[in-house]
Write a protein that holds these residues in place. Structure first.
Motif, PDB file in Angstrom:
ATOM      1  N   VAL A 198       0.844  -1.202   0.000  1.00 52.61           N
ATOM      2  CA  VAL A 198       0.000   0.000   0.000  1.00 52.61           C
ATOM      3  C   VAL A 198       0.877   1.250   0.000  1.00 52.61           C
ATOM      4  O   VAL A 198       0.619   2.212  -0.743  1.00 52.61           O
ATOM      5  CB  VAL A 198      -0.945  -0.001   1.226  1.00 52.61           C
ATOM      6  CG1 VAL A 198      -1.708   1.319   1.316  1.00 52.61           C
ATOM      7  CG2 VAL A 198      -1.908  -1.169   1.147  1.00 52.61           C
ATOM      8  N   LEU A 199       1.919   1.246   0.830  1.00 49.84           N
ATOM      9  CA  LEU A 199       2.832   2.391   0.870  1.00 49.84           C
ATOM     10  C   LEU A 199       3.485   2.626  -0.490  1.00 49.84           C
ATOM     11  O   LEU A 199       3.649   3.774  -0.922  1.00 49.84           O
ATOM     12  CB  LEU A 199       3.920   2.165   1.927  1.00 49.84           C
ATOM     13  CG  LEU A 199       3.460   2.133   3.398  1.00 49.84           C
ATOM     14  CD1 LEU A 199       4.647   1.847   4.307  1.00 49.84           C
ATOM     15  CD2 LEU A 199       2.807   3.455   3.795  1.00 49.84           C
ATOM     16  N   LEU A 200       3.857   1.534  -1.179  1.00 50.58           N
ATOM     17  CA  LEU A 200       4.451   1.662  -2.510  1.00 50.58           C
ATOM     18  C   LEU A 200       3.487   2.357  -3.472  1.00 50.58           C
ATOM     19  O   LEU A 200       3.872   3.266  -4.219  1.00 50.58           O
ATOM     20  CB  LEU A 200       4.831   0.275  -3.043  1.00 50.58           C
ATOM     21  CG  LEU A 200       5.351   0.227  -4.481  1.00 50.58           C
ATOM     22  CD1 LEU A 200       6.692   0.934  -4.596  1.00 50.58           C
ATOM     23  CD2 LEU A 200       5.477  -1.225  -4.959  1.00 50.58           C
ATOM     24  N   ASN A 201       2.229   1.964  -3.435  1.00 46.58           N
ATOM     25  CA  ASN A 201       1.227   2.595  -4.313  1.00 46.58           C
ATOM     26  C   ASN A 201       1.043   4.073  -3.984  1.00 46.58           C
ATOM     27  O   ASN A 201       0.797   4.892  -4.884  1.00 46.58           O
ATOM     28  CB  ASN A 201      -0.117   1.867  -4.179  1.00 46.58           C
ATOM     29  CG  ASN A 201      -0.072   0.469  -4.771  1.00 46.58           C
ATOM     30  OD1 ASN A 201       0.781   0.183  -5.610  1.00 46.58           O
ATOM     31  ND2 ASN A 201      -0.977  -0.403  -4.319  1.00 46.58           N
ATOM     32  N   ILE A 202       1.178   4.412  -2.708  1.00 50.08           N
ATOM     33  CA  ILE A 202       0.956   5.806  -2.304  1.00 50.08           C
ATOM     34  C   ILE A 202       2.120   6.692  -2.744  1.00 50.08           C
ATOM     35  O   ILE A 202       1.913   7.748  -3.350  1.00 50.08           O
ATOM     36  CB  ILE A 202       0.737   5.886  -0.776  1.00 50.08           C
ATOM     37  CG1 ILE A 202      -0.623   5.270  -0.415  1.00 50.08           C
ATOM     38  CG2 ILE A 202       0.823   7.340  -0.295  1.00 50.08           C
ATOM     39  CD1 ILE A 202      -0.877   5.151   1.075  1.00 50.08           C
ATOM     40  N   PHE A 203       3.356   6.289  -2.465  1.00 46.48           N
ATOM     41  CA  PHE A 203       4.457   7.205  -2.804  1.00 46.48           C
ATOM     42  C   PHE A 203       4.778   7.221  -4.298  1.00 46.48           C
ATOM     43  O   PHE A 203       5.471   8.118  -4.771  1.00 46.48           O
ATOM     44  CB  PHE A 203       5.699   6.942  -1.952  1.00 46.48           C
ATOM     45  CG  PHE A 203       6.556   5.777  -2.344  1.00 46.48           C
ATOM     46  CD1 PHE A 203       7.330   5.803  -3.503  1.00 46.48           C
ATOM     47  CD2 PHE A 203       6.628   4.657  -1.526  1.00 46.48           C
ATOM     48  CE1 PHE A 203       8.142   4.737  -3.837  1.00 46.48           C
ATOM     49  CE2 PHE A 203       7.442   3.598  -1.864  1.00 46.48           C
ATOM     50  CZ  PHE A 203       8.192   3.629  -3.029  1.00 46.48           C
ATOM     51  N   TRP A 211       6.400  11.431   0.862  1.00 49.54           N
ATOM     52  CA  TRP A 211       7.696  11.337   1.547  1.00 49.54           C
ATOM     53  C   TRP A 211       7.595  10.442   2.786  1.00 49.54           C
ATOM     54  O   TRP A 211       8.450   9.588   3.026  1.00 49.54           O
ATOM     55  CB  TRP A 211       8.151  12.738   1.931  1.00 49.54           C
ATOM     56  CG  TRP A 211       9.415  12.804   2.727  1.00 49.54           C
ATOM     57  CD1 TRP A 211       9.535  12.910   4.078  1.00 49.54           C
ATOM     58  CD2 TRP A 211      10.756  12.757   2.218  1.00 49.54           C
ATOM     59  NE1 TRP A 211      10.857  12.937   4.453  1.00 49.54           N
ATOM     60  CE2 TRP A 211      11.638  12.850   3.324  1.00 49.54           C
ATOM     61  CE3 TRP A 211      11.303  12.654   0.943  1.00 49.54           C
ATOM     62  CZ2 TRP A 211      13.017  12.834   3.198  1.00 49.54           C
ATOM     63  CZ3 TRP A 211      12.685  12.648   0.814  1.00 49.54           C
ATOM     64  CH2 TRP A 211      13.532  12.728   1.928  1.00 49.54           C
ATOM     65  N   LEU A 212       6.514  10.631   3.571  1.00 50.60           N
ATOM     66  CA  LEU A 212       6.332   9.832   4.783  1.00 50.60           C
ATOM     67  C   LEU A 212       6.102   8.363   4.445  1.00 50.60           C
ATOM     68  O   LEU A 212       6.637   7.466   5.113  1.00 50.60           O
ATOM     69  CB  LEU A 212       5.162  10.392   5.596  1.00 50.60           C
ATOM     70  CG  LEU A 212       5.014   9.874   7.034  1.00 50.60           C
ATOM     71  CD1 LEU A 212       6.270  10.188   7.840  1.00 50.60           C
ATOM     72  CD2 LEU A 212       3.787  10.485   7.702  1.00 50.60           C
ATOM     73  N   ALA A 213       5.319   8.110   3.404  1.00 50.25           N
ATOM     74  CA  ALA A 213       5.084   6.721   2.979  1.00 50.25           C
ATOM     75  C   ALA A 213       6.396   6.051   2.575  1.00 50.25           C
ATOM     76  O   ALA A 213       6.652   4.886   2.907  1.00 50.25           O
ATOM     77  CB  ALA A 213       4.094   6.699   1.820  1.00 50.25           C
ATOM     78  N   THR A 267      15.882  10.454  -4.847  1.00 47.31           N
ATOM     79  CA  THR A 267      17.096   9.991  -4.169  1.00 47.31           C
ATOM     80  C   THR A 267      16.772   8.916  -3.143  1.00 47.31           C
ATOM     81  O   THR A 267      17.460   7.883  -3.058  1.00 47.31           O
ATOM     82  CB  THR A 267      17.802  11.174  -3.476  1.00 47.31           C
ATOM     83  OG1 THR A 267      18.150  12.160  -4.453  1.00 47.31           O
ATOM     84  CG2 THR A 267      19.055  10.712  -2.748  1.00 47.31           C
ATOM     85  N   GLN A 268      15.695   9.118  -2.382  1.00 43.25           N
ATOM     86  CA  GLN A 268      15.319   8.129  -1.368  1.00 43.25           C
ATOM     87  C   GLN A 268      14.856   6.818  -2.003  1.00 43.25           C
ATOM     88  O   GLN A 268      15.117   5.733  -1.468  1.00 43.25           O
ATOM     89  CB  GLN A 268      14.228   8.692  -0.460  1.00 43.25           C
ATOM     90  CG  GLN A 268      14.698   9.779   0.481  1.00 43.25           C
ATOM     91  CD  GLN A 268      15.839   9.328   1.361  1.00 43.25           C
ATOM     92  OE1 GLN A 268      15.803   8.255   1.946  1.00 43.25           O
ATOM     93  NE2 GLN A 268      16.885  10.151   1.463  1.00 43.25           N
ATOM     94  N   ILE A 269      14.186   6.903  -3.139  1.00 41.37           N
ATOM     95  CA  ILE A 269      13.792   5.678  -3.853  1.00 41.37           C
ATOM     96  C   ILE A 269      15.037   4.909  -4.296  1.00 41.37           C
ATOM     97  O   ILE A 269      15.107   3.677  -4.193  1.00 41.37           O
ATOM     98  CB  ILE A 269      12.894   6.016  -5.066  1.00 41.37           C
ATOM     99  CG1 ILE A 269      11.536   6.544  -4.591  1.00 41.37           C
ATOM    100  CG2 ILE A 269      12.701   4.793  -5.963  1.00 41.37           C
ATOM    101  CD1 ILE A 269      10.642   7.055  -5.708  1.00 41.37           C
TER     102      ILE A 269
END
Length: 669
Positions: A44-49, A60-62, A107-109
């Motif tokens: 779910v987090l992947l779909n959100i960010f 960013w938070l996800a 960068t975070q990805i």
């Protein structure tokens, strides 16, 4: 956790978790913590960010929660480990998102993908590297950049693995992709140089970013991807190309002004070129042997001749000086005392060094280091006037790894190594510079004063190598002592440098009968009008009393006045580091005097005890001597006690004043 029904709920909680209202934030964080071990949560987090239409803070938070989840639950042995099915979904989703528009999120990805790659690549994620290689070829600028950024972070992470099996996998990876990465780097480099010539700043900036990223990948592959890199034609070809590219970029910097958008990135790229050489030399000294000659010619040319005028900058000079130093001091390039025990590679490296460092070359390096790089700069002299304590910290802070990044400690460390390695050649050169400066210096000639300061600095740094060639005691009596007595304000650089110089020589070569003259000079300089001179004098006092040949008999006549002056200096300085330094000097003086006096008192008591063992000893004489010993002890200890009391009272008063100036304020929420 069902993705369709959960996405809206998780999105709502993430939105609440970005709130500044604690009443909303805390429950949201608690809920997210409970979901951490729920199957499907990270999908779910992947779909959100990856949804670019959502608020950046929520995305960013996800991403951060997914990143933390990978750290905690990705490995199969972890408690509440992610299922293989969910990990497959996440891996597939991560490498389809090379179109992230926000730089920080991109960068975070990339870092997140690298974390997964560290565990799964190549065995559980064989498609990662091929996908990245295909993505860096696409024409879309954004996708190409994001793929290249990810490629760099993945390579950096895989290169850091140290187990033998992992090293073998990285060697295989490096040999398989090295040629492609080289061609990619050459393509972006050529494109950048062409765009700069056309004056297309925006396009040149983008190409330079890709050049930088591809060079970062090459650096990791070159340094960590080969067991014997000198056996690879491609690796050695790239390293030789580094010198040509460096020259091109340095020449290019002439036309790119400070305000140009490319300037900062251009300097970073130039520094990265030098890091490739430094890292390769550090990790593969024998493979670097074919590059020694060219490296020395390049570095010496740009740093010590007119070739670098107008194009070199401080960080680049530091890197070049470090390159020379690493070649000079490298143990792999130094033959054994028994030549037959040395390897052919070592002998070859030594031969190259010997052929390069001829007398004219060494003389020019020595002269340039002393008369150019050792000179106090206008900025440093201004700092001396405006912030004396800051000047002391900035100019004299040479501990740790400061030589790797700062110009002054870097030049001094290089000078020490070169002088040690070639002292027979350089000693006459330095002594001639000293002889040319003997006698008084014109107070109106600032450049002459700064040159003398620099030469005296060199003599202090090379004290051990010069100990057999310099009659320091005679020099102290005939020249240095007189220079300490010149009280003119313009001469303060020499007063500071001379007292520092004496501190460097005190443990090398200094007659004990000259110490009273030195103590007298130190006492006078502790009353100097300049704060920097007084702080430097305190440092030399510590070195003097901490020396093996220190005796209290010579020092006691100056003890009380020295202690008073040090105490006044402690009250005058304001920075914490300087206060601690002066305190250290005070404690060292107390410790050394007490230790020496305790030894002497024990010897006196032993003599008295031996006297009482005699059949007809004089009781009255023994009592008188014991009384004298006790009175002396009481006198010295009472003085110390009074000084410590005064010191404690001053500290308490200063602390109280500080609290009144800076009252504690309630911390803002």
């Amino acid at each position: 956790m069902d993705l369709n029904s959960a996405s809206a709920t998780v999105l709502q909680v993430l939105t609440q978790a970005t709130s500044q209202d604690t009443a909303v934030l805390k429950p949201a964080e608690e809920q997210l913590k409970q979901w951490e071990t729920q199957p499907g949560f990270y999908s779910v987090l992947l779909n959100i960010f990856t949804n670019h239409t959502l608020d950046v803070n929520v995305r960013w938070l996800a991403l951060l929660y997914l990143k933390n989840g990978i750290d905690r639950y990705w490995r199969r042995v972890a408690p509440h480990a992610l299922s293989e099915e969910e990990k497959t979904t996440l891996r597939a989703g991560l490498i389809t998102n090379f179109n992230e528009p926000v730089n920080q999120i991109a960068t975070q990805i990339s870092v997140l993908i690298a974390k997964v790659a560290r565990v799964d690549c190549p065995r559980q994620w064989p498609e990662l590297i091929p996908t990245l290689l295909e993505s860096v070829k696409v024409q879309d600028d954004l996708q190409q950049h994001r793929a290249l950024l990810t490629f760099y972070h993945v390579t950096k992470t895989l290169a850091s693995k140290r187990l033998a099996a992992d090293r073998k996998l990285f060697y295989d990876l490096a040999s398989g992709i090295y040629s492609f990465v080289c061609s990619l780097w050459n393509h972006h480099t050529d494109t950048f140089l062409q765009q700069v010539c056309r004056g297309d700043e925006a396009a040149a900036s983008n190409s330079l970013e890709r050049t930088l990223l591809s060079l970062k990948v090459l650096r990791k592959l070159t340094v960590h991807g080969f067991v014997e890199p000198h056996g690879s034609v491609e690796v050695m070809g790239f390293l030789h190309a580094v010198f040509e590219r460096l020259k091109q970029f340095l020449e290019c910097s002439r036309s790119i002004r400070a305000e140009n958008v490319c300037r900062d990135r251009l300097e970073k790229t130039i520094i990265l070129f030098t890091k490739v050489l430094l890292d390769f030399l550090d990790q593969h000294p024998f493979s670097f042997i074919p590059l020694i000659q060219r490296s020395l010619e390049f570095a010496v040319s740009y740093v010590f001749t007119e070739a670098g005028e107008g194009i070199v900058f401080e960080r680049f000079i530091v890197q070049c000086l470090n390159l020379i130093k690493m070649i000079v001091k490298n143990d792999a390039y130094k033959p054994s005392k028994n030549i037959e025990d040395s390897s052919p590679e070592t002998l070859e490296a030594h031969k190259i060094k010997t052929a390069f460092f001829t007398y004219p070359t060494l003389m020019e390096i020595c002269r340039r280091l002393v008369t150019h790089y050792f000179l106090l700069t206008k900025e440093e002299l201004t700092m001396w006037e405006e912030d004396p304590e800051g000047f002391i910290i900035a100019v004299e802070e040479t501990g740790g790894d400061s030589w790797k990044y700062s110009l002054r400690p870097c030049t001094e460390v290089l000078f020490i190594y070169i002088f040690h390695e070639y002292n027979q050649t350089l000693t006459p050169v330095l002594l001639e510079m000293v002889r040319s400066l003997q006698g008084s210096t014109n107070l109106e000639d600032t450049s002459a004063i700064l040159i003398k300061d620099a030469v005296y600095n060199a003599v202090g740094l090379a004290a051990y190598e010069l100990s057999d060639s310099v009659d320091f005691d005679q020099w102290f009596k005939s020249q240095l002592l007189a220079e300490l007595q010149v009280s003119h304000d313009r001469y303060k650089p020499i007063r500071r440098r001379v007292i520092w110089l004496i501190g460097q020589w005190i443990s090398v070569k200094f007659q004990s009968d000259l110490r009273p003259m030195l103590y007298e000079a130190i006492r006078n300089l502790l009353q100097d009008q300049d704060l920097v001179v007084r702080i430097e004098t305190a440092t030399t006092l510590k070195l003097t009393v901490d020396d093996f040949e220190f005796t209290t008999d010579q020092f006691l006549p100056y003890l009380e006045s020295m202690f008073t002056l040090l105490f006044e200096l402690l009250q005058e300085v304001t920075q914490c580091d300087t206060k601690m330094h002066v305190l250290h000097v005070l404690s060292c003086v107390i410790e050394r005097v007490n230790m020496q006096e305790s030894i002497r008192w024990l010897e006196d008591e032993k003599a008295l005890l031996e006297m009482t063992e005699e059949v007809d000893y004089d009781v009255d004489t023994s009592a008188t001597q014991l009384e004298a010993i006790l009175e002396q002890r009481i006198d010295i200890l009472t003085k110390f006690r009074d000084k410590v009391k005064s010191f404690r009272a001053a500290l308490q008063e200063e602390e109280q004043a500080s609290k009144q100036i800076n009252p504690k304020r309630p911390r803002a929420l």
